[in-house]
Design an enzyme around this catalytic site. Structure first.
Site, PDB file in Angstrom:
ATOM      1  N   LYS A   1      -8.134   1.947   6.559  1.00  0.00           N
ATOM      2  CA  LYS A   1      -7.195   1.535   7.615  1.00  0.00           C
ATOM      3  C   LYS A   1      -7.350   2.435   8.841  1.00  0.00           C
ATOM      4  O   LYS A   1      -7.388   1.958   9.976  1.00  0.00           O
ATOM      5  CB  LYS A   1      -5.756   1.556   7.076  1.00  0.00           C
ATOM      6  CG  LYS A   1      -5.519   0.459   6.038  1.00  0.00           C
ATOM      7  CD  LYS A   1      -4.226   0.623   5.249  1.00  0.00           C
ATOM      8  CE  LYS A   1      -4.160  -0.404   4.122  1.00  0.00           C
ATOM      9  NZ  LYS A   1      -2.998  -0.247   3.224  1.00  0.00           N
TER      10      LYS A   1
ATOM     11  N   GLN B   1       1.653   4.037   2.211  1.00  0.00           N
ATOM     12  CA  GLN B   1       0.748   3.494   1.194  1.00  0.00           C
ATOM     13  C   GLN B   1       1.438   3.501  -0.176  1.00  0.00           C
ATOM     14  O   GLN B   1       1.932   4.534  -0.624  1.00  0.00           O
ATOM     15  CB  GLN B   1      -0.552   4.323   1.155  1.00  0.00           C
ATOM     16  CG  GLN B   1      -1.616   3.742   0.261  1.00  0.00           C
ATOM     17  CD  GLN B   1      -2.109   2.363   0.721  1.00  0.00           C
ATOM     18  OE1 GLN B   1      -2.364   2.128   1.891  1.00  0.00           O
ATOM     19  NE2 GLN B   1      -2.227   1.433  -0.220  1.00  0.00           N
TER      20      GLN B   1
ATOM     21  N   ASP C   1       3.360  -3.706   7.761  1.00  0.00           N
ATOM     22  CA  ASP C   1       2.977  -4.172   6.423  1.00  0.00           C
ATOM     23  C   ASP C   1       3.774  -5.408   6.021  1.00  0.00           C
ATOM     24  O   ASP C   1       3.457  -6.070   5.037  1.00  0.00           O
ATOM     25  CB  ASP C   1       3.207  -3.063   5.383  1.00  0.00           C
ATOM     26  CG  ASP C   1       1.905  -2.453   4.885  1.00  0.00           C
ATOM     27  OD1 ASP C   1       0.852  -3.105   5.041  1.00  0.00           O
ATOM     28  OD2 ASP C   1       1.947  -1.337   4.334  1.00  0.00           O
TER      29      ASP C   1
END
Ligand code: NAD
Length: 292
Positions: free
Chosen positions: A52, A96, A119
């Site tokens: 990412k 994460q 997200d």
């Protein structure tokens, strides 16, 4: 059979974002900025966050990687998140997953400002998506939609079978595919660990989204001739021929299913890179939303 090449499509999307980001810079507008929090030393999480951050560099975004100890308290993590929420330069925040057991995942997700929830896991993002309001679509299902769209896969009136009902993949993609838009307008069946006649249901599917996390679960005898197969699964399998010592495999027995289907995503190189491209698109959107 044709490959739904996530690597190729994600690169094309990132190339486009790179141009759009350069245009913003030329116009004196803000550079998109993604902040990623990585907790502990989970090898897979390290890899995902690394990709990412690398993608941010590729498209010209600013990124901040915040590494925290496995032992960080929930309160300290919440404090860090609030700092990022208040930082006007940060457009998107991702934490994460999975988190260490002593930290409440939902509490963390709900603390991220919905306007920075790139997200798309916050209940407000999900609720808005369900109701058809502008929202951040969570990255993996959004990436799948972008892939179907790129290959102009016909979805209207098709029977889509989603295997898995998690909040991050199965549930949202099942809702997205049922919406009155493209890609969408599918009749969707959601299968899960308590579905007794899964094989019979899969055999009726025009599109199968396999997102259960079971190595090569979907076999050729579960697939109708000509179906479109999207493999979300990621399982690490020991492989001494690889430098890393493992190979990445999916939820679909690729060799046998690929002889029967019309389109299929490879693993790796399918949904994985699309997830990252979708995250980059959400981050760009979060930044651009501040323009006015
Ligand atoms: P999860 O464990 O949260 O959910 C799995 C779902 O599959 C559950 O809803 C469960 O009911 C269902 N399931 C489990 N066994 C089943 C069975 N035998 N038959 C039918 N249904 C069954 O998993 P998740 O977070 O949704 O992830 C699924 C897979 O996708 C994992 O392999 C994960 O690593 C992968 N993943 C990949 C990406 C990507 O970017 N490629 C992103 C997220 C997750």
């Amino acid at each position: 059979m044709k490959l739904l090449d996530g690597k190729l499509v994600s690169q094309a999307l990132k190339d486009k974002l790179k141009v759009q980001t350069a245009v913003r810079a030329a116009q004196g507008k803000k550079t998109p900025h993604l902040a990623a929090i990585l907790i502990g030393n989970n090898g897979a999480s390290e890899t995902y966050v690394g990709s990412k951050v690398k993608s941010c560099e590729e498209v010209g975004f600013k990124s901040t990687l915040i590494r925290l100890e496995e032992t960080i308290s929930e309160d300290d993590l919440l404090f860090k998140l609030n700092e990022l929420n208040e930082d006007d330069d940060v457009d998107g925040i991702l934490v994460q997953l999975p988190l260490p057991k002593h930290i409440g995942e939902q509490k963390i997700i709900e603390t991220i400002l919905p306007s920075k929830d790139v997200d798309g896991f916050h209940s407000e993002s999900v609720g808005r998506m369900v109701q058809g309001l502008p929202a951040f679509y969570s990255a993996t299902p959004y990436g799948i939609l972008l892939l179907l769209e790129h290959y102009q896969i016909e979805t209207k009136g098709k029977h889509a079978v989603v295997i898995g009902r998690s909040n991050i993949v199965g549930r949202p993609i099942s809702i997205m595919l049922s919406k009155n838009e493209y890609p969408g307008n599918c009749t969707v069946t959601v299968c899960h660990s308590h579905t007794p006649n899964l094989k019979e249901i899969c055999l009726q599917a025009d599109i199968i989204i396999a997102a259960l996390g079971r190595l090569e679960f979907l076999r050729a005898d579960m697939v109708k001739e000509g179906a479109v197969i999207v493999d979300v699964g990621i399982t690490r399998v020991a492989d001494s021929s690889k430098k890393s010592g493992f190979a990445i495999k999916g939820d679909v027995a690729f060799d046998e299913v690929s002889t029967k289907c019309s389109y299929i995503t490879p693993v790796p190189g399918g949904v994985g890179p699309m997830t990252i491209a979708a995250l980059m698109m959400n981050t760009f959107k979060a930044c651009a939303a501040k323009d006015n």
